[in-house]
Design a protein around this motif. Structure first.
Motif, short mmCIF file in Angstrom:
data_model
loop_
_atom_site.label_atom_id
_atom_site.label_comp_id
_atom_site.label_asym_id
_atom_site.label_seq_id
_atom_site.Cartn_x
_atom_site.Cartn_y
_atom_site.Cartn_z
N CYS A 101 -1.55 13.31 26.04
CA CYS A 101 -0.84 12.18 25.44
C CYS A 101 -0.58 12.51 23.98
O CYS A 101 -1.52 12.66 23.19
CB CYS A 101 -1.66 10.91 25.56
SG CYS A 101 -0.82 9.45 24.90
N ASP A 102 0.71 12.62 23.60
CA ASP A 102 1.03 12.98 22.22
C ASP A 102 0.97 11.74 21.31
O ASP A 102 0.70 10.63 21.76
CB ASP A 102 2.39 13.69 22.14
CG ASP A 102 3.55 12.84 22.60
OD1 ASP A 102 3.48 11.59 22.54
OD2 ASP A 102 4.56 13.43 23.02
N ALA A 103 1.22 11.93 20.03
CA ALA A 103 1.11 10.87 19.03
C ALA A 103 2.08 9.72 19.29
O ALA A 103 1.83 8.58 18.88
CB ALA A 103 1.33 11.44 17.63
N GLU A 104 3.18 9.98 19.99
CA GLU A 104 4.17 8.95 20.29
C GLU A 104 3.83 8.19 21.58
O GLU A 104 4.56 7.31 22.00
CB GLU A 104 5.57 9.56 20.41
CG GLU A 104 6.15 10.03 19.08
CD GLU A 104 5.55 11.37 18.63
OE1 GLU A 104 5.28 12.23 19.50
OE2 GLU A 104 5.34 11.52 17.42
N GLY A 105 2.76 8.58 22.24
CA GLY A 105 2.35 7.91 23.47
C GLY A 105 2.98 8.48 24.72
O GLY A 105 2.84 7.91 25.80
N GLU A 106 3.66 9.61 24.61
CA GLU A 106 4.27 10.26 25.76
C GLU A 106 3.23 11.08 26.51
O GLU A 106 2.46 11.82 25.91
CB GLU A 106 5.41 11.18 25.32
CG GLU A 106 6.59 10.46 24.70
CD GLU A 106 7.36 9.63 25.70
OE1 GLU A 106 7.51 10.07 26.86
OE2 GLU A 106 7.80 8.53 25.33
N TRP A 107 3.20 10.95 27.83
CA TRP A 107 2.26 11.68 28.67
C TRP A 107 2.92 12.89 29.32
O TRP A 107 4.06 12.82 29.76
CB TRP A 107 1.73 10.76 29.78
CG TRP A 107 0.79 9.74 29.26
CD1 TRP A 107 1.11 8.47 28.85
CD2 TRP A 107 -0.62 9.88 29.08
NE1 TRP A 107 -0.03 7.82 28.44
CE2 TRP A 107 -1.09 8.65 28.56
CE3 TRP A 107 -1.51 10.92 29.30
CZ2 TRP A 107 -2.44 8.45 28.28
CZ3 TRP A 107 -2.85 10.70 29.01
CH2 TRP A 107 -3.30 9.48 28.50
N HIS A 108 2.17 13.97 29.40
CA HIS A 108 2.59 15.21 30.04
C HIS A 108 1.39 15.75 30.81
O HIS A 108 0.25 15.46 30.47
CB HIS A 108 3.05 16.25 29.02
CG HIS A 108 4.01 15.72 28.02
ND1 HIS A 108 5.34 15.60 28.25
CD2 HIS A 108 3.80 15.22 26.77
CE1 HIS A 108 5.94 15.08 27.19
NE2 HIS A 108 5.02 14.84 26.28
N GLU A 109 1.65 16.54 31.81
CA GLU A 109 0.56 17.21 32.52
C GLU A 109 0.73 18.71 32.35
O GLU A 109 1.84 19.23 32.41
CB GLU A 109 0.56 16.87 34.00
CG GLU A 109 -0.60 17.49 34.75
CD GLU A 109 -0.67 17.07 36.19
OE1 GLU A 109 -0.76 17.97 37.05
OE2 GLU A 109 -0.61 15.86 36.47
N THR A 110 -0.37 19.39 32.09
CA THR A 110 -0.37 20.84 32.01
C THR A 110 -1.56 21.35 32.82
O THR A 110 -2.43 20.58 33.18
CB THR A 110 -0.44 21.32 30.54
OG1 THR A 110 -0.22 22.72 30.49
CG2 THR A 110 -1.74 20.97 29.88
N VAL A 111 -1.55 22.61 33.11
CA VAL A 111 -2.67 23.22 33.84
C VAL A 111 -3.31 24.27 32.94
O VAL A 111 -2.61 25.10 32.36
CB VAL A 111 -2.17 23.86 35.15
CG1 VAL A 111 -3.30 24.60 35.85
CG2 VAL A 111 -1.58 22.80 36.07
N VAL A 112 -4.63 24.20 32.81
CA VAL A 112 -5.36 25.21 32.05
C VAL A 112 -6.04 26.16 33.02
O VAL A 112 -6.43 25.77 34.12
CB VAL A 112 -6.38 24.60 31.06
CG1 VAL A 112 -5.69 23.77 30.01
CG2 VAL A 112 -7.42 23.77 31.78
N THR A 113 -6.14 27.39 32.62
CA THR A 113 -6.85 28.39 33.42
C THR A 113 -8.17 28.71 32.75
O THR A 113 -8.32 28.56 31.54
CB THR A 113 -6.00 29.67 33.56
OG1 THR A 113 -5.69 30.15 32.26
CG2 THR A 113 -4.74 29.40 34.32
N PRO A 114 -9.16 29.10 33.53
CA PRO A 114 -10.47 29.40 32.96
C PRO A 114 -10.37 30.48 31.88
O PRO A 114 -9.68 31.47 32.06
CB PRO A 114 -11.27 29.91 34.16
CG PRO A 114 -10.59 29.34 35.35
CD PRO A 114 -9.14 29.29 34.98
N MET A 115 -11.06 30.26 30.78
CA MET A 115 -11.11 31.24 29.70
C MET A 115 -11.90 32.45 30.16
O MET A 115 -12.98 32.30 30.75
CB MET A 115 -11.74 30.62 28.46
CG MET A 115 -11.75 31.54 27.26
SD MET A 115 -12.41 30.70 25.80
CE MET A 115 -11.02 29.67 25.37
N ALA A 116 -11.38 33.61 29.94
CA ALA A 116 -12.06 34.85 30.35
C ALA A 116 -13.29 35.09 29.49
O ALA A 116 -13.28 34.85 28.29
CB ALA A 116 -11.10 36.03 30.25
N LEU A 117 -14.33 35.60 30.11
CA LEU A 117 -15.51 36.00 29.36
C LEU A 117 -15.24 37.33 28.68
O LEU A 117 -14.59 38.20 29.24
CB LEU A 117 -16.71 36.15 30.29
CG LEU A 117 -17.20 34.86 30.93
CD1 LEU A 117 -18.29 35.19 31.96
CD2 LEU A 117 -17.76 33.92 29.87
#
Length: 69
Positions: free
Chosen positions: A52-68
């Motif tokens: 949710c950005d500062a203007e109240g707009e919602w977006h969906e993203t996908v994160v991938t596991p951080m590599a060790l």
């Protein structure tokens, strides 16, 4: 499991989990998403995050596991 949200709040980007509440405040959206990536390393699979950005707009993203390193 995890139900992450990244929200713009008072000049910061806050990473939240529905069960645990606030997990941290970061200077940028990318830093907050990187923190989410670190958490999903525990389940070893990409995971959706609502943003949710500062203007109240919602977006969906996908994160991938951080590599060790």
């Amino acid at each position: 499991m995890f139900d992450f949200t990244v929200r713009a709040r008072s000049g910061f980007w806050v990473l939240q989990d529905v069960e645990c509440g606030d997990l941290g405040a970061y200077g940028t959206r990318d830093e907050a998403l990187a923190a989410a990536s670190d958490w999903v390393r525990l389940i070893e699979t990409p995971w959706p995050v609502l943003v949710c950005d500062a203007e109240g707009e919602w977006h969906e993203t996908v994160v991938t596991p951080m590599a060790l390193h």
